[in-house]
Design a protein around this motif. Structure first.
Motif, mmCIF file in Angstrom:
data_model
loop_
_atom_site.group_PDB
_atom_site.id
_atom_site.type_symbol
_atom_site.label_atom_id
_atom_site.label_comp_id
_atom_site.label_asym_id
_atom_site.label_seq_id
_atom_site.Cartn_x
_atom_site.Cartn_y
_atom_site.Cartn_z
ATOM 1 N N VAL A 30 0.763 -1.142 0.006
ATOM 2 C CA VAL A 30 0.030 0.098 -0.066
ATOM 3 C C VAL A 30 0.874 1.352 0.065
ATOM 4 C CG1 VAL A 30 -1.688 1.251 1.411
ATOM 5 C CG2 VAL A 30 -1.959 -1.086 0.968
ATOM 6 N N TYR A 31 1.958 1.165 0.693
ATOM 7 C CA TYR A 31 2.583 2.295 0.948
ATOM 8 C C TYR A 31 3.488 2.565 -0.590
ATOM 9 C CZ TYR A 31 6.817 5.243 1.865
ATOM 10 O OH TYR A 31 7.987 6.083 2.022
ATOM 11 N N GLU A 32 3.991 1.323 -1.182
ATOM 12 C CA GLU A 32 4.747 1.617 -2.390
ATOM 13 C C GLU A 32 3.357 2.081 -3.636
ATOM 14 O OE1 GLU A 32 6.371 -2.023 -3.188
ATOM 15 O OE2 GLU A 32 7.989 -1.876 -1.747
ATOM 16 N N LEU A 33 2.472 1.937 -3.140
ATOM 17 C CA LEU A 33 1.496 2.354 -4.482
ATOM 18 C C LEU A 33 0.868 3.751 -4.243
ATOM 19 C CD1 LEU A 33 -0.051 0.417 -6.353
ATOM 20 C CD2 LEU A 33 -2.143 0.508 -4.897
ATOM 21 N N GLN A 34 1.334 4.275 -3.367
ATOM 22 C CA GLN A 34 0.965 5.864 -2.886
ATOM 23 C C GLN A 34 1.237 6.789 -4.297
ATOM 24 O OE1 GLN A 34 -0.649 7.018 -0.481
ATOM 25 N NE2 GLN A 34 -0.919 4.906 0.275
ATOM 26 N N GLU A 87 -1.977 10.126 -8.240
ATOM 27 C CA GLU A 87 -2.259 10.782 -9.742
ATOM 28 C C GLU A 87 -3.656 10.741 -9.962
ATOM 29 O OE1 GLU A 87 -0.259 8.139 -12.444
ATOM 30 O OE2 GLU A 87 1.979 8.750 -11.740
ATOM 31 N N LYS A 88 -4.522 9.815 -9.367
ATOM 32 C CA LYS A 88 -5.973 9.657 -9.534
ATOM 33 C C LYS A 88 -6.801 10.188 -8.475
ATOM 34 C CE LYS A 88 -7.835 6.197 -11.853
ATOM 35 N NZ LYS A 88 -8.523 4.975 -12.292
ATOM 36 N N ASP A 132 -0.243 -7.471 -5.503
ATOM 37 C CA ASP A 132 0.438 -6.339 -6.441
ATOM 38 C C ASP A 132 -0.677 -6.005 -7.465
ATOM 39 O OD1 ASP A 132 1.960 -4.007 -6.894
ATOM 40 O OD2 ASP A 132 2.237 -5.216 -8.915
ATOM 41 N N ASN A 133 -1.005 -7.250 -8.199
ATOM 42 C CA ASN A 133 -1.988 -7.369 -9.327
ATOM 43 C C ASN A 133 -3.346 -6.947 -8.925
ATOM 44 O OD1 ASN A 133 0.016 -8.421 -10.912
ATOM 45 N ND2 ASN A 133 -0.509 -10.370 -11.066
ATOM 46 N N LEU A 134 -3.847 -7.366 -7.802
ATOM 47 C CA LEU A 134 -5.292 -7.046 -7.289
ATOM 48 C C LEU A 134 -5.232 -5.491 -6.974
ATOM 49 C CD1 LEU A 134 -6.137 -10.096 -5.058
ATOM 50 C CD2 LEU A 134 -6.770 -9.564 -7.475
ATOM 51 N N LEU A 135 -4.341 -5.018 -6.362
ATOM 52 C CA LEU A 135 -4.344 -3.456 -5.981
ATOM 53 C C LEU A 135 -4.219 -2.732 -7.325
ATOM 54 C CD1 LEU A 135 -2.153 -3.492 -2.795
ATOM 55 C CD2 LEU A 135 -4.399 -2.870 -2.888
ATOM 56 N N ARG A 136 -3.299 -3.082 -8.216
ATOM 57 C CA ARG A 136 -3.207 -2.144 -9.361
ATOM 58 C C ARG A 136 -4.558 -2.447 -10.245
ATOM 59 N NH1 ARG A 136 1.804 -0.207 -10.563
ATOM 60 N NH2 ARG A 136 3.419 -1.173 -9.168
ATOM 61 N N ASN A 137 -4.913 -3.449 -10.250
ATOM 62 C CA ASN A 137 -6.348 -3.550 -10.844
ATOM 63 C C ASN A 137 -7.359 -2.687 -10.275
ATOM 64 O OD1 ASN A 137 -8.039 -5.559 -12.869
ATOM 65 N ND2 ASN A 137 -9.288 -5.390 -11.113
ATOM 66 N N ILE A 189 -9.928 2.793 -2.021
ATOM 67 C CA ILE A 189 -9.771 1.264 -2.261
ATOM 68 C C ILE A 189 -9.696 0.806 -0.769
ATOM 69 C CG2 ILE A 189 -8.204 -0.371 -3.075
ATOM 70 C CD1 ILE A 189 -7.461 1.571 -5.228
ATOM 71 N N THR A 190 -10.292 -0.192 -0.673
ATOM 72 C CA THR A 190 -10.133 -1.031 0.796
ATOM 73 C C THR A 190 -9.510 -2.324 0.620
ATOM 74 O OG1 THR A 190 -12.121 0.196 1.385
ATOM 75 C CG2 THR A 190 -11.628 -1.667 2.736
#
Length: 369
Positions: free
Chosen positions: A236-240, A245-246, A272-277, A288-289
């Motif tokens: 979650v941190y790396e996805l910040q 951006e959105k 990672d696939n589920l979060l990026r999706n 996103i939860t």
């Protein structure tokens, strides 16, 4: 069990027919013996000798005695051989008919002839097995053709998507080379666009390589115990940056230090696939939860996002390889992320499902502890 019962019935039928043939053979030989040595046959032969050879009764009777009575044993043996040979020939002809029918059925199976294979009623169990094999071969052929079509579609899609960012990057780089009087601001903008397109091209190439090497049969697990909570927090941190951006936020609800024995690298790939999706298909400015809980001998994780409701017919195919929800989106991948996610979950002995209603899509992963 049913197949064994059918073959027992076939053996019984062949045994009954064999006994019937032997019975007929014995009956024919007995009748021949009776006719030959007793009854009117002797009178007919004596009368024949009298009329044909001009002999008196005593002479004709003596000739009959010397010709038939004295050689009765040889004649009986000869009649037995002749009758047995004839019956045995017809019996083999009948029995070989089964082999010819099976051979014709095998030829139809190899030729992939249309329609069901038909054999004599006595060979019903073999007929069933051949038709089962025929249907299995037809299904395999259909699956192969479908897989080939998917590969062709994928190549066409990748060719288009590889060409688009490459052409854009080349255009901007040509502008940077040819336009000597560009302002610093415009130069930075062109460089940023070129870099973004190059990164997009790199992502597509990586996905192409992933498709070539990633298959269920080729995956082996390197299991170890991991802190699942810490892994989710890290992801979650790396996805910040992507979330910002959105204008998205991501909320993690998980117990402290939840442990799980699994392949850490592949589990990270799964999440990672589920979060990026979820990021890709979320409305701007939504949340996103990620929820995780442990109970009943399994870990349950739910990834929820707010976006367009996925129709039921698409939801059924969402885990297929190369299937994309929105084929018009150039930002989408090759449709491999969710297929890989399902493979990873399956390898770990778990399940993954998807639900979508009223703008809320939830992916649920269940993994055995």
């Amino acid at each position: 069990m049913k197949s064994n019962r059918d073959f027992r019935q076939l053996r019984i039928k062949i045994f009954i027919r064999t006994v019937a043939v032997l019975t007929v053979a014995v009956a024919v030989i007995y009748i021949a013996y009776s006719v030959l040595l007793r009854g009117n046959f002797a009178n007919w032969m004596v009368a024949l000798f009298q009329n044909a050879l001009g002999m008196d009764y005593e002479g004709a009777l003596g000739l009959y005695e010397r010709t038939f009575r004295r050689h009765a044993d040889a004649m009986i043996m000869l009649s037995i051989l002749l009758v047995s040979a004839g019956l045995f020939y017809f019996y083999l002809h009948w029995l070989c008919g089964y082999f010819q029918a099976v051979s014709a059925g095998m030829d139809a199976l190899l030729r992939d002839a249309p329609g069901e294979i038909s054999l004599p009623p006595e060979l019903l169990p073999i007929e069933r097995k051949m038709n089962l094999a025929k249907r299995a071969m037809e299904q395999q052929k259909s699956d192969i053709l479908l897989a080939e079509q998917k590969k062709k579609d994928l190549v066409m899609y990748l060719a288009h998507d590889l060409k688009t960012p490459l052409a854009s990057a080349v255009s901007y780089l040509n502008l940077l080379r040819d336009e000597k009087q560009l302002s610093e601001e415009l130069r930075e903008r062109y460089l940023a666009v070129s870099l973004a397109k190059a990164e997009r091209l790199e992502d597509l190439i990586n996905e192409f390589l992933e498709i070539a090497r990633y298959s269920l049969s080729g995956i082996t697990l390197q299991s170890c115990e991991i802190n699942l909570t810490r892994l989710l927090e890290q992801l979650v941190y790396e996805l910040q940056p992507i979330l910002e951006e959105k204008g998205l936020t991501c909320r993690l609800a998980a117990p402290e230090d939840m442990l799980l024995k699994c392949d850490a690298d592949k589990m990270q790939r799964l999440f990672d696939n589920l979060l990026r999706n979820a990021v890709l298909y979320s409305y701007n400015g939504t949340e996103i939860t990620v929820e995780a809980e442990c109970g009943g001998g399994e870990v349950t994780l739910k990834f929820s996002n707010h976006g367009m409701t996925i129709p039921a017919e698409k939801l059924e195919r969402i885990f297929e390889q190369f299937y994309r929800l929105d084929t018009g989106r150039s930002s989408g991948g090759a449709g491999l992320g969710l297929a890989i996610a399902k493979q990873i979950v399956t390898l770990h002995g778990g399940t993954i499902t998807a639900e979508s209603a009223e703008g809320l899509t939830v992916f649920t992963v269940r993994l055995p502890v």
